[in-house]
Scaffold this motif. Structure first.
Motif, PDB file in Angstrom:
ATOM      1  N   PRO A 192     -20.863 -42.992 -90.393  1.00 57.24           N
ATOM      2  CA  PRO A 192     -19.982 -42.031 -89.714  1.00 57.24           C
ATOM      3  C   PRO A 192     -19.053 -41.356 -90.719  1.00 57.24           C
ATOM      4  N   ALA A 215     -15.522 -40.105 -85.617  1.00 59.19           N
ATOM      5  CA  ALA A 215     -16.971 -40.232 -85.425  1.00 59.19           C
ATOM      6  C   ALA A 215     -17.365 -41.681 -85.189  1.00 59.19           C
ATOM      7  N   CYS A 275     -19.151 -43.111 -81.598  1.00 60.93           N
ATOM      8  CA  CYS A 275     -20.489 -43.709 -81.493  1.00 60.93           C
ATOM      9  C   CYS A 275     -20.440 -45.115 -80.901  1.00 60.93           C
TER      10      CYS A 275
END
Length: 745
Positions: A11, A16, A20
């Motif tokens: 990431p 990010a 996820c």
């Protein structure tokens, strides 16, 4: 050195990573002979001459940018100059593996003072410490195990036999007849140690016998071992003989005295001494006594969490003793053969913190102890290990997991007392600042340095001709693995790069820590909540596509094959004895054993232990399908007659009740199925038990108990085939609630 990252595309930012929902980290098996693709390391000499970065101290590697007079560090980009030695060597790049390979084993110099000179100081030393406050069945098993161990030891090794109960027995087997010297253990821990030191009772070099010349006499000494009688224990403790049951087990005093005994020759006779301690019950005599009454308390009636009460250690005695063992160069493996409460929660520290392993066997009848100890001694091991992980500056190791201890001075440096080719450790990663990776298009680097010692035999010719005798030398090596990972451009690239088994590996480490600190219930809740959040984040990503209906919730990761086993893994983890509750009948010692075992396994082995692998065969010589879900429906739909179930600790061959009678049962020894079984047995740190069951003739419960998708996650047993189905619905409802709250509707 095998390294597996949870995602191969990292990431880019903390945002990010949060979006996820995936665990971010790596698992490392540092002493594995090959890397995760089966490639061995390159080899090189003089690792002490390898250039290092002046800023981050990373080692020079093949990813560094090389100029004529210097090099730019692949981790931190610092420009470093070459010294004259490096300039001279790098003129012949074909002779410098560090210019061409990212996985290298370097030889390191060893001073004569460390045992490299004449080899004598590196002699392998093994000691068996046998509990005699035991049954005849226990003792027969230990004799078989030690006879197997003697066959595995290389010639030139030194072996000592010690027994303990209310007294310590030291055996001298170097004469024509085995001689035992006994030292009585004071019954109360308040008394000042032994009346006679073990060195005074028997000089250490009389106690340690060379295996190659004394094997038969060691076997003869083993044959003389007998359980201590109730009369002996009663006389020692001042009680009537008929009131004394099994007991008088002075394990703590025996181990403390043995470690002190061996320490006198550390660095002169041996570099590492391995002690195999065989226990038939809890220590109840002398130092380190453990009170087993806490297992019988009625925690529920008092409103207490039994799991939380039984997981911590009672006393710090064995943890403190492990620290003493490390300083004395002693590694302790504990083999407990008992179905009674032994308080492994306290005892485990003596093994795992001294570099050893913990083994538990419920009984002596079908125990794999002889095979396990033979395997343990047959595989190579390293000792005096130092493991260091370095990263590019934008991220760093967060937590580290495994049976090692951190360096008191340096960050991200772990010490491992003894490490075999199966021992695995884990790290999770954190960003060092909120912006994440400063360069989103350039790869980031992880470098793992593993420095270790091994003992290698050296054949030395005698003066009388070609005959030779074994000698040993200590070798110090530095293993370096440098890896590049590219940042992901979007969340889909992260999901497509997931290694599900590596994710499970870090998840299990984390849930074990939560269980130890806050109890098993909290551990269960944490893994359940993590799955719900992961599925929520995945559905958020799906909904970024306008073609996805707002009401659709995908809990099966249908668009991402790399995540599709995660729900089964979590379901299996919740059904595992690791996370089942005390009131379901899970023995606390068994839970502790699983915690120790699971936290040392590499990802693929751990995945089988959590969610077993079920393979079907159309005949003993033909595989039908490589993986089935663990349900009766899968068996019915496959129409295959034969199944092989691999649960890591157990292998089960199952012939269905409808199998063609012409199929050979049991499977022939030269068939494909047997070849697979033998390969699985060999590639294991412990010996799996093999059972072959015919569904139409034998009790099939052993096999059917592994069909966990038909069982409720709360442990209430079979639920008309609704176990995994109802679990999925619970997760779906929880995800729907989270999505509803986040959308504000």
């Amino acid at each position: 050195m095998a390294v597996r990252a949870t995602v191969s595309r990292f990431p880019v930012t903390q945002g990010a990573l949060d979006e996820c929902g995936i665990q971010w980290g790596i698992s490392v098996t540092p002493f594995a002979a090959d890397d995760e693709t089966g490639q061995p390391p390159a080899t090189a000499g003089r690792g002490d001459r390898l250039p290092r970065c002046e800023r981050c101290w990373a080692y020079f590697n093949t990813y560094c940018d090389v100029e004529r007079w210097g090099w730019a560090c692949a981790l931190c980009s610092t420009l470093n100059g070459f010294d004259d030695d490096a300039l001279h060597r790098f003129q012949r790049p074909e002779a410098c593996p560090e210019l061409n390979a990212s996985f290298i084993d370097f030889e390191m110099p060893v001073d004569d003072a460390d045992g490299a000179g004449d080899g004598v100081k590196a002699r392998p030393v093994y000691v068996a410490a046998v509990d005699l406050a035991c049954s005849e069945e226990f003792l027969e098993l230990i004799k078989s195990a030690l006879l197997a161990a003697l066959e595995a030891l290389i010639p030139g090794s030194l072996f000592g036999l010690m027994t303990f109960s209310h007294k310590i027995g030291l055996y001298d087997v170097q004469g024509p007849v085995p001689v035992v010297k006994n030292v009585f253990i004071p019954p109360d821990s308040e008394e000042d140690g032994l009346a006679v030191t073990l060195e005074d009772a028997m000089p250490l070099l009389s106690f340690l016998a060379p295996v190659d010349t004394c094997k038969d006499r060691i076997a003869a000494a083993l044959d003389t071992l007998r359980p201590t009688s109730s009369w002996e224990r009663g006389a020692a403790s001042g009680q009537e003989a008929d009131t004394v049951l099994l007991g008088g087990r002075g394990f703590g005093t025996a181990m403390s005295s043995l470690i002190d005994y061996l320490s006198s020759e550390y660095g002169s006779t041996f570099a590492l001494a391995r002690v195999f301690a065989f226990l038939s019950g809890a220590p109840d005599y002398g130092d380190g006594q453990l009170d087993t009454r806490r297992y019988g308390e009625q925690y529920a009636s008092k409103g207490e969490d039994a799991d939380l009460a039984l997981l911590p250690e009672q006393i710090p005695f064995y943890r403190d003793l492990a620290a003493v063992a490390v300083q004395a160069g002693v590694c302790v493996d504990i083999f407990a053969v008992t179905d009674e409460y032994t308080d492994l929660a306290s005892l485990k520290f003596l093994s795992i913190e001294s570099g050893g392993s913990l083994f538990l066997y419920a009984n002596a009848d079908d125990s794999t102890l002889p095979q396990d100890i033979y395997r343990l001694l047959s595989r190579p091991y390293a000792f005096g290990c130092v493991l260091r992980l370095r990263t590019s500056p934008d991220f760093e190791p967060g937590h580290s997991y495994g049976h090692f201890f951190p360096d008191p001075q340096y960050e991200n440096v772990q010490h491992i007392i003894c490490c075999d080719s199966f021992a695995t450790y884990a790290y999770d990663f954190d960003f060092t600042h909120a912006d994440g990776f400063s360069r989103h298009t350039e790869p980031v680097v992880v470098q793992i340095a593993f420095q270790y010692s091994v003992i290698e035999p050296v054949e030395v010719a005698s003066g009388n001709g070609p005959q030779s005798y074994p000698r040993f030398c200590l070798k110090r090596r530095l293993r370096i693995r440098t890896l590049q990972y590219r940042p992901a451009n979007n969340i889909n690239e992260i999901y497509d790069s997931v290694d599900q088994e590596a994710v499970l590996h870090i998840l299990v480490h984390k849930v074990i820590l939560v269980s130890l600190e806050n109890g098993v219930r909290e551990g269960r809740n944490s893994v359940h909540d993590w799955l719900a959040i992961l599925i929520t984040r995945y559905n958020d990503a799906l909904r970024s596509d306008p073609r996805t209906p707002e009401s659709h919730i995908d809990i099966d990761f249908s668009q991402c094959p790399h995540l599709q086993m995660i729900p089964q893994f979590v379901f299996g983890l919740l059904r595992s004895p690791l996370l089942r509750l005390h009131e379901e009948g899970i023995h606390p010692d068994y839970r502790i054993y699983l915690q120790c075992l699971f936290s040392s396994l590499e990802p693929s082995s751990l995945a089988k232990a959590i969610y077993p692998l079920l393979i079907s065969y159309s005949s003993p010589n033909k595989q039908a399908f490589p993986r089935h879900t663990l349900s009766r429906a899968a068996l019915t739909m496959s129409e295959s007659p034969i199944f092989l179930l691999d649960a890591f600790t157990n292998l089960v061959v199952y012939y269905s009740s409808t199998a063609d009678p012409s199929l050979p049962f049991p499977p022939p020894h030269d068939c494909l199925l047997r070849t697979m079984i033998n390969a699985l047995k060999q590639d294991r740190c412990i010996t799996p038990k093999l059972a072959i069951v015919h569904g139409g003739q034998d009790d099939s419960s052993l096999f059917e108990n592994y069909l966990i998708e038909e069982q409720d996650v709360d442990g209430s047993g079979y639920a008309s085939g609704n176990g995994f189905i109802s679990f999925r619905e619970d997760i779906r409802n929880e995800v729907a609630e989270i999505l509803k709250e986040e959308s504000g509707s």
